[in-house]
Design a protein around this motif. Sequence first.
Motif: not given
Length: 286
Positions: A4-8, A246-261
Motif C-alpha cells: 500500500f505504501l509503495q503504491t502511494l 489525487i489523479l496520480g494516487l487514484s491511478e496507482a491504487l487502481v493499477q495495484t488493487y483492481v483486476p485488470g487495473g
Amino acid sequence: MDLFLQTLLNGLLQSGIYALVASGLALAVGVVGIVNFAHGEFLMIGAFMAWAASAFLGVDPLLSLPIVAVAVFGVGALTYRVSIRHVLLAPELNQMLLTFGLGILLQNLALMLLGGNTRTVTTPYQASSLNIGELSIGGPKAIAFGLAVVLLGALYFTLYRTVLGRQMRAVAQNRRGAQLIGIPVDRVYLIAFGVSCGLAAVAGVLVSVLLFASPTVGLVFALKAFAIIVMAGLGNLTGVLWASVILGLSEALVQTYVPGGGGWSDAVFFLMIFGTLVIRSFRRAA
C-alpha cells in the motif's frame, strides 16, 4: 502494508509530471484565456528533442533540458505571434478549432519526418533505485519528481513574487484594466504562452527518460492535464497541485488493487471529471 505504501509512493512520484504538464496548460487557460488542444504536441516535441540529443550527440536528456525548454519557449512564442494572438477575441469555437488543427498538424509532421515507431533513450541511471526501508524508488522517477518540484516552485515564485508574475495575474483578472494601467498585455500573453509550451517540453524530456518518445505520446498526458485543470478549476494553478496528486494516487491504487487495473486506470480521470462537474452543478443549483 508495504504494498500500500509503495503504491502511494508511486502515485505521488507520477503526480509530479502530471502537475508539470497541467500547470503549463492552466497558465495558457488562466492568463491567455485560450484552451490549447495542441499542448500535448509541445510535450511530444520536447521528448523528441531530448531523444535526438541523446541519439545523435550523446548528450544526457536531462542535460539537454534547459536547451529544450528555451527552444520550445521560442516555438511557443512564435506560434502565439503567428496564430494564437489573432483569435484571442474570436468565439471560443474558433480558438478550439485553431489549436486542435495545430495539434493535428504537429502530430502528422512528426509522423512524416520520424515515423510512427517509439524511440527510447538509454541513460546510466535508467535501472538505478533508492531503497527506503521496504520501499523502493526508481532513480529516473525520483529525478523527474525532484525536477518537477523545483520547476513548479520556480513557476509559483515567478507568479507571486515578481513583477512579471503580478502582470500575468493582473491580465488574467482583467485584460482591459491591465491595459489601462500600462501593462503590455500582448507581451505578457506571448511570455505566458511560451512558458506554457516550455513547461510541456520539459515534461516531454522527463517522459522520454521514463517512457519513450513517439508522435502520439503527448495525447495521453494532455488528456490527463485537461482532467486536472477541470478538477482544479480552469486557470487555478494552486488547485492543479492537489488535483495532480489525487489523479496520480487514484491511478496507482487502481493499477495495484483492481483486476485488470492497467485498463481501468485510463478511465479514472474521466470519472473524476464527471464527478467534479456533477458536484459543481449541484453547488450552483443550491
